[in-house]
Design a protein around this motif. Sequence first.
Motif, short mmCIF file in Angstrom:
data_model
loop_
_atom_site.label_atom_id
_atom_site.label_comp_id
_atom_site.label_asym_id
_atom_site.label_seq_id
_atom_site.Cartn_x
_atom_site.Cartn_y
_atom_site.Cartn_z
N ASN A 6 0.87 -1.19 0.00
CA ASN A 6 0.00 0.00 0.00
C ASN A 6 0.89 1.22 0.00
OD1 ASN A 6 -1.83 2.05 0.40
ND2 ASN A 6 -2.45 1.39 2.45
N LYS A 8 0.08 4.26 -0.25
CA LYS A 8 -0.57 5.43 0.37
C LYS A 8 -0.29 6.65 -0.51
CE LYS A 8 -0.35 3.15 4.84
NZ LYS A 8 -0.11 3.26 6.29
N HIS A 88 -9.60 0.99 5.20
CA HIS A 88 -8.29 1.25 5.82
C HIS A 88 -8.47 2.26 6.96
CE1 HIS A 88 -4.17 2.45 6.49
NE2 HIS A 88 -3.81 1.35 5.86
N GLU A 90 -6.77 4.68 7.92
CA GLU A 90 -6.54 6.08 7.57
C GLU A 90 -7.76 6.70 6.89
OE1 GLU A 90 -1.86 5.03 7.42
OE2 GLU A 90 -2.91 5.29 5.53
N GLU A 157 -4.94 -4.75 10.77
CA GLU A 157 -3.89 -3.74 10.92
C GLU A 157 -4.14 -2.93 12.19
OE1 GLU A 157 -3.99 -1.50 7.09
OE2 GLU A 157 -2.14 -2.59 6.76
N ALA A 161 0.11 0.14 15.36
CA ALA A 161 1.34 -0.44 14.78
C ALA A 161 1.61 0.11 13.39
CB ALA A 161 1.21 -1.96 14.71
N ILE A 162 0.69 0.89 12.85
CA ILE A 162 0.84 1.40 11.48
C ILE A 162 1.80 2.58 11.45
CG2 ILE A 162 -0.35 2.57 9.58
CD1 ILE A 162 -2.84 0.91 10.26
N GLY A 163 2.87 2.42 10.67
CA GLY A 163 3.80 3.54 10.48
C GLY A 163 4.67 3.84 11.67
N GLY A 192 1.00 -3.56 9.68
CA GLY A 192 1.38 -2.70 10.81
C GLY A 192 2.86 -2.90 11.10
N SER A 193 3.69 -2.15 10.37
CA SER A 193 5.16 -2.23 10.52
C SER A 193 5.72 -3.61 10.19
CB SER A 193 5.57 -1.78 11.93
OG SER A 193 5.24 -0.41 12.10
N ALA A 194 5.09 -4.29 9.25
CA ALA A 194 5.72 -5.51 8.70
C ALA A 194 6.91 -5.05 7.85
CB ALA A 194 4.73 -6.30 7.86
N LEU A 212 0.04 -6.90 4.56
CA LEU A 212 -0.27 -5.66 3.86
C LEU A 212 0.75 -4.65 4.39
CD1 LEU A 212 -1.96 -3.87 1.99
CD2 LEU A 212 -3.64 -3.65 3.84
N VAL A 213 1.63 -4.19 3.51
CA VAL A 213 2.81 -3.44 3.91
C VAL A 213 2.74 -2.00 3.40
CG1 VAL A 213 5.34 -3.44 3.87
CG2 VAL A 213 4.10 -5.60 3.67
N GLY A 214 3.03 -1.07 4.29
CA GLY A 214 3.09 0.35 3.91
C GLY A 214 4.54 0.76 3.71
N SER A 215 5.13 1.33 4.75
CA SER A 215 6.48 1.92 4.65
C SER A 215 7.51 1.01 3.99
CB SER A 215 6.97 2.28 6.06
OG SER A 215 5.95 2.95 6.78
O1 13P Z 1 -1.23 0.71 6.78
C1 13P Z 1 -0.46 -0.16 6.43
C2 13P Z 1 -0.69 -0.86 5.14
O2 13P Z 1 -1.98 -0.63 4.64
C3 13P Z 1 0.76 -0.52 7.23
O3 13P Z 1 1.67 0.55 7.11
P1 13P Z 1 3.17 0.35 7.68
O4 13P Z 1 3.70 -0.92 7.03
O5 13P Z 1 3.90 1.59 7.26
O6 13P Z 1 3.02 0.20 9.17
#
Ligand code: 13P
Length: 229
Positions: A6, A8, A88, A90, A157, A161-163, A192-194, A212-215
């Motif tokens: 993701n 974002k 999501h 957010e 998520e 733990a997200i971001g 969540g910070s995977a 599901l990975v963000g950063s």
């Molecule tokens: O919100 C997320 C993926 O949709 C998780 O984000 P992070 O991997 O940056 O914690």
Amino acid sequence: MIFAANFKTNHTRSSTKLYLDALSQKIAAKKSEDQVYIFPPATALDHYKGDFTLGAQNAYPTQNGAFTGEIGLDQLEEFDIKTILIGHSERRELMGESQEKVAEKFDFFKAQGFEIIYCIGEPLEVREQGDESVNIYLLEQFEGIDTAYEKLIIAYEPIWAIGTGRSATMEEIVSTHKALRKAVACPLLYGGSANPDNIKEIAAIENVDGVLVGSASLDAEKFASMILS
Ligand SMILES: O=C(CO)COP(=O)(O)O
């Protein structure tokens, strides 16, 4: 395993193209049974070649119309997009999407036959009350949602733990995914910070079918290392 990225509000049309070219080369040796999903910003949606599914981070539940700033089916169909993130945290917390609105969006895209990654997750104050409070909170996020939908994937998520760089503990993931598995039969992702440092541990947990990975997905090398781990 499912590896979903993701982006974002990161990456542009041109950087997404470079990213996907690089990622495709790096994951050519991935396990055939593993699936990769990329959710770039809407401006980057296009036809791309590669062993991944491109999805929309969001869309308005309409074919088209007077919905300033939104995209609808017309804009997704142009690029054969049939996968979408819904719910999501957010969008719930920052963009104010209520459970009712989230369920309405879910019903619309389900009716269109979309593959849906439906996101749920609790705030820190709920986690601090313990597992039972978390499970009650998460089940409430299924209100109005057809959890038997055959093209449903659920992403758990935890908001806290997200971001943050601090994922849920393995014990928290084990217990929460075990509880979710009792409620739903669809694939369950953790988010969540995977990252490359914890992906092996997370992927080994029973009832975790992907991430599901963000950063950590924003860099093609890093995300590829998670997929190939
Ligand atoms: O919100 C997320 C993926 O949709 C998780 O984000 P992070 O991997 O940056 O914690």
